[in-house]
Design a protein around this motif. Sequence first.
Motif, short mmCIF file in Angstrom:
data_model
loop_
_atom_site.label_atom_id
_atom_site.label_comp_id
_atom_site.label_asym_id
_atom_site.label_seq_id
_atom_site.Cartn_x
_atom_site.Cartn_y
_atom_site.Cartn_z
N PRO A 29 0.82 -1.23 0.00
CA PRO A 29 0.00 0.00 0.00
C PRO A 29 0.84 1.27 0.00
O PRO A 29 0.49 2.25 -0.68
CB PRO A 29 -0.82 -0.13 1.29
CG PRO A 29 -0.87 -1.61 1.55
CD PRO A 29 0.46 -2.12 1.12
N GLN A 30 1.94 1.27 0.74
CA GLN A 30 2.82 2.44 0.77
C GLN A 30 3.44 2.69 -0.60
O GLN A 30 3.49 3.83 -1.08
CB GLN A 30 3.93 2.23 1.81
CG GLN A 30 4.88 3.41 1.97
CD GLN A 30 6.01 3.13 2.94
OE1 GLN A 30 6.12 2.03 3.48
NE2 GLN A 30 6.87 4.11 3.15
N ALA A 31 3.89 1.62 -1.25
CA ALA A 31 4.49 1.77 -2.57
C ALA A 31 3.47 2.22 -3.60
O ALA A 31 3.77 3.05 -4.46
CB ALA A 31 5.12 0.44 -2.98
N MET A 32 2.26 1.68 -3.51
CA MET A 32 1.22 2.06 -4.46
C MET A 32 0.85 3.53 -4.33
O MET A 32 0.64 4.23 -5.32
CB MET A 32 -0.01 1.18 -4.27
CG MET A 32 0.20 -0.27 -4.68
SD MET A 32 -1.25 -1.31 -4.37
CE MET A 32 -2.44 -0.57 -5.51
N THR A 33 0.80 4.02 -3.10
CA THR A 33 0.50 5.43 -2.88
C THR A 33 1.62 6.32 -3.43
O THR A 33 1.36 7.31 -4.12
CB THR A 33 0.31 5.71 -1.38
OG1 THR A 33 -0.82 4.96 -0.90
CG2 THR A 33 0.06 7.18 -1.13
N ALA A 34 2.86 5.94 -3.13
CA ALA A 34 4.01 6.74 -3.58
C ALA A 34 4.13 6.75 -5.10
O ALA A 34 4.56 7.75 -5.69
CB ALA A 34 5.29 6.21 -2.95
N ALA A 35 3.75 5.65 -5.75
CA ALA A 35 3.89 5.55 -7.20
C ALA A 35 2.62 5.90 -7.95
O ALA A 35 2.61 5.86 -9.18
CB ALA A 35 4.32 4.12 -7.57
N CYS A 36 1.56 6.26 -7.22
CA CYS A 36 0.25 6.48 -7.86
C CYS A 36 -0.12 5.28 -8.73
O CYS A 36 -0.43 5.41 -9.93
CB CYS A 36 0.26 7.76 -8.69
SG CYS A 36 0.51 9.26 -7.73
N ALA A 37 -0.04 4.09 -8.14
CA ALA A 37 -0.17 2.85 -8.89
C ALA A 37 -1.63 2.49 -9.16
O ALA A 37 -2.52 2.80 -8.37
CB ALA A 37 0.52 1.71 -8.15
N ASP A 38 -1.84 1.82 -10.27
CA ASP A 38 -3.14 1.30 -10.67
C ASP A 38 -3.33 -0.07 -10.01
O ASP A 38 -2.57 -1.00 -10.28
CB ASP A 38 -3.17 1.16 -12.19
CG ASP A 38 -4.50 0.65 -12.72
OD1 ASP A 38 -5.36 0.24 -11.93
OD2 ASP A 38 -4.67 0.67 -13.96
N PRO A 39 -4.33 -0.25 -9.14
CA PRO A 39 -4.52 -1.53 -8.45
C PRO A 39 -4.75 -2.71 -9.40
O PRO A 39 -4.53 -3.86 -9.01
CB PRO A 39 -5.75 -1.28 -7.58
CG PRO A 39 -5.86 0.19 -7.43
CD PRO A 39 -5.32 0.76 -8.70
N ALA A 40 -5.18 -2.44 -10.61
CA ALA A 40 -5.42 -3.52 -11.58
C ALA A 40 -4.16 -3.90 -12.34
O ALA A 40 -4.18 -4.85 -13.13
CB ALA A 40 -6.51 -3.12 -12.56
N ARG A 41 -3.04 -3.17 -12.11
CA ARG A 41 -1.81 -3.43 -12.85
C ARG A 41 -0.62 -3.54 -11.91
O ARG A 41 0.32 -2.73 -11.95
CB ARG A 41 -1.58 -2.35 -13.91
CG ARG A 41 -2.63 -2.35 -15.02
CD ARG A 41 -2.25 -1.39 -16.14
NE ARG A 41 -2.24 -0.01 -15.68
CZ ARG A 41 -1.49 0.95 -16.24
NH1 ARG A 41 -0.69 0.67 -17.24
NH2 ARG A 41 -1.56 2.19 -15.77
#
Length: 300
Positions: free
Chosen positions: A127-139
Amino acid sequence: MTRRSRLLWSLTAAVAACGALLALAARTQQPPAIAAEPCSPAPGDRMLGTALLHVPKHAKAPLALVLAFHGAGGDGPGMAGYSGLSQTADRYGFAVLYPTAGSARHFWSLNASMKPDDVASIKALLPQAMTAACADPARIYATGVSNGGGFAARLGCELAGTIAAVAPVAGGYRALDDCPDGRRTSVLEIHGTSDHVVPYGGKPPDYKGAVSGFLAGWVRRDGCDATATHTRPEKGVVRFTHAGCAPGLAVEHLRLTGTDHGWPGASPPFPRHNPSQLEANEEVWRFFAKHRLVPGGGAG
């Protein structure tokens, strides 16, 4: 109109007017809609604990996020420099997270009996990495080499509801727990036939960990045709593709004739003997770019 009719009409009109006034009051009391702030990841490298996060320049959010796992004894920053995956990410516009295994010898836990529990660590970090990278949860994708390739394969099973696709390279599969039916994700496996560390055909006497056995499990779980078609895209490379998989899923394998253990295309050259000259980075991203998370992949 009779007196009674006029009275009923007046009451009806009054009720309607009252309702309109209440609706208007409710609308005027609602707070104004607030537009969501666009997510703008900061490009470059940063450390998230012991993991290195790379975000490309000029990429459009939300970004795909690739988890890249080092081999035994390595670490996240080392995997970034060795694989060259950050340069590939800059070229195609995706983020890469390079975690470091939690054990003192930096060896990823390949089954539930091995400690520390690296799966739990990745779940906490994601979750921390996804937030920092503005990541797409489907990818969200996972790849890795050797022991890290085996761990990427483990995540494909245990985080099947989170990871859209995995691409283990020269992975070690012998120590993996059996993956339950109902777990589904897309899989690309890359392996050299001359791998002396994790042999292509597995280690005797039981040959557990063979590439064919690892792939057969995913072919079954993903509902693919058991027999693969094959093409020869370049010298020393055979691509096996299983058709008929469940919607959104795929199982592919790149067999590299004569290639030894390692990440093809890495710098410094490793494996040192790679007659195919295949670039793992290009093939891994080509596969990931075609797949998004399939709903229900974590059932089982």
